[in-house]
Design an enzyme around this catalytic site. Structure first.
Site, PDB file in Angstrom:
ATOM      1  N   THR A  30       0.834  -1.213   0.000  1.00  0.00           N
ATOM      2  CA  THR A  30       0.000   0.000   0.000  1.00  0.00           C
ATOM      3  C   THR A  30       0.864   1.257   0.000  1.00  0.00           C
ATOM      4  O   THR A  30       0.596   2.234  -0.694  1.00  0.00           O
ATOM      5  CB  THR A  30      -0.910   0.008   1.247  1.00  0.00           C
TER       6      THR A  30
ATOM      7  N   GLY B  46      -3.431   6.747  -6.818  1.00  0.00           N
ATOM      8  CA  GLY B  46      -4.473   7.122  -5.892  1.00  0.00           C
ATOM      9  C   GLY B  46      -5.555   6.088  -5.739  1.00  0.00           C
ATOM     10  O   GLY B  46      -5.329   4.890  -5.906  1.00  0.00           O
TER      11      GLY B  46
ATOM     12  N   GLU C  81      -6.704   8.786 -15.017  1.00  0.00           N
ATOM     13  CA  GLU C  81      -5.768   7.700 -15.331  1.00  0.00           C
ATOM     14  C   GLU C  81      -6.344   6.868 -16.459  1.00  0.00           C
ATOM     15  O   GLU C  81      -7.527   6.998 -16.818  1.00  0.00           O
ATOM     16  CB  GLU C  81      -5.470   6.862 -14.081  1.00  0.00           C
TER      17      GLU C  81
ATOM     18  N   HIS D 170       2.786  -3.060 -14.948  1.00  0.00           N
ATOM     19  CA  HIS D 170       2.614  -1.616 -15.099  1.00  0.00           C
ATOM     20  C   HIS D 170       3.475  -1.166 -16.269  1.00  0.00           C
ATOM     21  O   HIS D 170       4.623  -1.588 -16.392  1.00  0.00           O
ATOM     22  CB  HIS D 170       3.031  -0.889 -13.817  1.00  0.00           C
TER      23      HIS D 170
ATOM     24  N   ARG E  35      -4.172  -0.481 -19.467  1.00  0.00           N
ATOM     25  CA  ARG E  35      -2.808  -0.718 -18.993  1.00  0.00           C
ATOM     26  C   ARG E  35      -2.129  -1.890 -19.710  1.00  0.00           C
ATOM     27  O   ARG E  35      -0.938  -1.829 -20.032  1.00  0.00           O
ATOM     28  CB  ARG E  35      -2.901  -0.998 -17.492  1.00  0.00           C
TER      29      ARG E  35
ATOM     30  N   HIS F 258       3.281  -5.611 -11.379  1.00  0.00           N
ATOM     31  CA  HIS F 258       2.702  -4.566 -10.528  1.00  0.00           C
ATOM     32  C   HIS F 258       1.582  -5.085  -9.645  1.00  0.00           C
ATOM     33  O   HIS F 258       1.526  -4.771  -8.461  1.00  0.00           O
ATOM     34  CB  HIS F 258       2.192  -3.459 -11.446  1.00  0.00           C
TER      35      HIS F 258
ATOM     36  N   GLU G 211      -5.214  -7.468  -2.346  1.00  0.00           N
ATOM     37  CA  GLU G 211      -4.598  -8.116  -3.515  1.00  0.00           C
ATOM     38  C   GLU G 211      -4.501  -9.629  -3.374  1.00  0.00           C
ATOM     39  O   GLU G 211      -4.461 -10.351  -4.380  1.00  0.00           O
ATOM     40  CB  GLU G 211      -3.207  -7.513  -3.759  1.00  0.00           C
TER      41      GLU G 211
ATOM     42  N   ARG H 239      -6.926  -5.026 -14.225  1.00  0.00           N
ATOM     43  CA  ARG H 239      -7.489  -4.082 -13.261  1.00  0.00           C
ATOM     44  C   ARG H 239      -7.462  -2.642 -13.782  1.00  0.00           C
ATOM     45  O   ARG H 239      -6.465  -2.190 -14.341  1.00  0.00           O
ATOM     46  CB  ARG H 239      -6.686  -4.150 -11.951  1.00  0.00           C
TER      47      ARG H 239
ATOM     48  N   SER I  36      -7.370  -0.635  -6.940  1.00  0.00           N
ATOM     49  CA  SER I  36      -6.876  -1.644  -6.001  1.00  0.00           C
ATOM     50  C   SER I  36      -7.033  -1.208  -4.545  1.00  0.00           C
ATOM     51  O   SER I  36      -7.498  -1.989  -3.707  1.00  0.00           O
ATOM     52  CB  SER I  36      -5.418  -1.986  -6.295  1.00  0.00           C
TER      53      SER I  36
HETATM   54  C1  SIN Z   1      -0.184   4.312 -10.780  1.00  0.00           C
HETATM   55  O1  SIN Z   1      -0.050   5.288 -10.056  1.00  0.00           O
HETATM   56  O2  SIN Z   1       0.009   4.322 -11.992  1.00  0.00           O
HETATM   57  C2  SIN Z   1      -0.588   3.029 -10.151  1.00  0.00           C
HETATM   58  C3  SIN Z   1      -2.004   3.080  -9.815  1.00  0.00           C
HETATM   59  C4  SIN Z   1      -2.550   1.691  -9.788  1.00  0.00           C
HETATM   60  O3  SIN Z   1      -1.818   0.730  -9.876  1.00  0.00           O
HETATM   61  O4  SIN Z   1      -3.769   1.572  -9.724  1.00  0.00           O
END
Ligand code: SIN
Length: 550
Positions: free
Chosen positions: A40, A46, A110, A235, A279, A340, A364, A375, A380
């Protein structure tokens, strides 16, 4: 009053501990490192929630389902998005100070979100801010109980889960390895696993080294049903320097672009949303671009955002760049994909209940079905908060039925045969009669090559054969490091076996030999150890261990 053992001290474990204490249960919280050490803490972008007037629960649900590539459980997604705003308000009550401007709480955009709905704190230090507030809340509860002469919540740091204790199909506690190196058994009415993911399975990861999947491995050995373990999210943008620190997707949300080694943008030709495509697509496109340019990382150009915004909105990333000798206000920075987040894990219902009575999983470690095959960014932390709260509410109903996840419920269930995959090393200790002891970094390299961003049947089959020949140290005798490596070996085998079985590409799982999604496979896959439902698992160390009621 129920005796509750919470394992793990990230957002899920801390919320569960606070909620369970407030509900009058007696709580023992154990965590492998220090209380504030968790995945975490590293979350940057966020926490997503439909909290703003131009947003709606339905829009959040739709975005989550779309990102999940046909594998989400709509019931879990609905719970996540409907209850998310209330859980974010809880976090504010627990002291999380989300970033604000003159109009109120600020929010970011995002990838794959149709609206700006991602709350952040300390710029890109959201996870650290949440962890700090929750640790303070838990400690306050523990101090208050102590001052009143009670033991309603006790905290044990540097205490690792070795295995779950199962008696006639019910989880009745856990075997733990304490800071003094001795194993002991804790008896509990309910165990809530909140042990996080397993990024340490891969050479390159944004996770801290403690993310070794201990809860999934232990639940698997205890006979719990697991699901969708082939879906590991990479990621797209970790800084391509030792330690691979995360470079939040929020940076692309603010307008940064990806460039090839010759300085050209490549994402617009691949997806209409370019750098803000889902992603999995961005991660695969970067990996392909890296292959095309001889393995060199791609570049993330954030220079257009300006130094002031970069330093105030992204102080953590700015510090990581500076530590690597990079000034991202002046020049593009090298980035590459890294492991990630694990979408798969211990299968639960929407109350955090696993297939084993007495065992709950949140965060997780759990596979709730809220994330499907991929995801949605910043869902998360939200999932951990929503389902930790629910798991504690479910404790109030001891007659609540734990889900069966069996064929009769119409699910795709496989009984994994250990004879096929030799997955039994963790339970039956080592079998050094053949093969060699597992080496963690060799395992990580194998997983990165064979079960990483790009996969193939041949690569996975080769990895499965190699994994079969490795063995781990007897868990009754093992150190923390050896227990972790044994867990990673078990999980590596599970992921490779599941990835081999899924003969299609979907979300984060991409196979060169099956490059398309197959509609008939658009369903989760549950599996469990064969012949385990009624077996009693006695920890290897039980004869020497002390039973302690928590
Ligand atoms: C990020 O800040 O790109 C990660 C956020 C996430 O994994 O949900």
């Amino acid at each position: 009053m129920t005796r509750v053992l919470v394992v793990g001290s990230g957002l899920g474990g801390l919320i569960a501990a606070v909620r369970a204490t407030d509900a009058g249960h007696r709580v023992t919280l154990v965590t492998k490192a220090a209380l504030s050490d968790s995945n975490t803490r590293y979350a940057q972008g966020g926490i997503a929630a439909a909290l703003f007037p131009d947003d709606s629960t339905d829009a959040h649900i739709l975005d989550t389902l779309r990102a999940g590539a046909g594998l989400c459980d709509p019931a879990a997604v609905t719970v996540l998005c409907e209850e998310g705003p209330a859980r974010v308000r809880d976090l504010i009550r627990f002291g999380v100070d989300f970033d604000r401007d003159e109009s109120g709480i600020t929010r970011g955009l995002e990838a794959a979100h149709s609206r700006s709905r991602v709350l952040h704190a300390g710029g890109d230090a959201t996870g650290a801010a949440i962890e700090a507030a929750l640790v303070a809340t838990v400690q306050e509860r523990a101090n208050r109980a102590h001052a009143q002469g009670g033991d309603q919540i006790t905290i044990h740091e540097h205490t690792m889960l070795v295995d779950l204790v199962v008696d006639t199909g019910r989880v009745t506690g856990a075997t733990l390895l304490g800071p003094n190196g001795a194993q002991h058994t804790v008896v509990a009415d309910a165990v809530i696993l909140a042990t996080g993911g397993a990024g340490a399975l891969y050479t390159h990861t944004t996770n801290p080294a403690i993310a070794t999947g201990d809860g999934v491995a232990a639940a698997w050995r205890a006979g719990a049903t697991i699901a969708d373990v082939e879906f590991y999210q990479f990621h797209p943008t970790a800084l391509a320097v030792p330690g691979t620190p995360l470079v939040s997707e929020a940076v692309r949300g603010e307008g940064a672009v990806l460039l090839s080694s010759t300085g050209e943008r490549f994402m617009p030709a691949i997806h209409p949303d370019a750098e803000l495509a889902p992603r999995d697509i961005v991660a695969r496109s970067i990996a392909a671009q890296m292959t095309a340019q001889g393995g060199d990382p791609v570049m993330l150009d954030a220079t257009g955002l300006g130094r002031e915004l970069l330093e105030t909105r992204f102080p953590t990333i700015t510090a990581a760049c500076l530590a690597a000798g990079l000034d991202w206000a002046l020049e593009p920075i090298p980035v590459a994909p890294a492991a990630h987040y694990w979408m798969g894990g211990v299968a639960t219902d929407v109350w955090g209940r696993t297939s084993l009575p007495g065992l709950f999983a949140v965060g997780e470690v759990a596979r709730t079905g809220a994330h499907g095959a991929n995801r949605l960014a910043s869902n998360s932390l939200l999932e951990a908060a929503v389902f930790a709260d629910r798991a504690v509410r479910a404790l109030a109903d001891p007659t609540g039925r734990h889900p069966l996840f069996d064929d009769a419920t119409g699910l795709d269930v496989a009984d994994t045969d250990f004879a096929d995959t030799d997955l039994d090393s963790g339970l039956d200790a080592s079998s050094p009669s053949a093969g060699m002891p597992v080496d963690r970094s060799t395992l990580q390299g194998l997983m990165w090559e064979a079960a990483g961003v790009h996969r193939s049947g041949a690569g996975l089959a080769g990895a499965a054969a190699t994994l079969t020949g490795w063995w781990a140290v007897d868990r009754a005798e093992a150190s923390v490091d050896e227990l972790e490596t044994g867990n990673l070996l078990d999980l590596g085998r599970l992921i490779v076996a599941a990835a081999l079985a899924r003969e299609e590409s979907r979300g984060a799982h991409h196979r060169a030999d099956f490059p398309d999604s197959r509609p008939e496979l658009a369903r989760p896959r549950f599996s469990r150890r064969r012949e385990f439902a009624t077996r009693t698992l006695v920890p290897a160390s039980s004869s020497a261990s002390e039973a302690i009621a928590c």
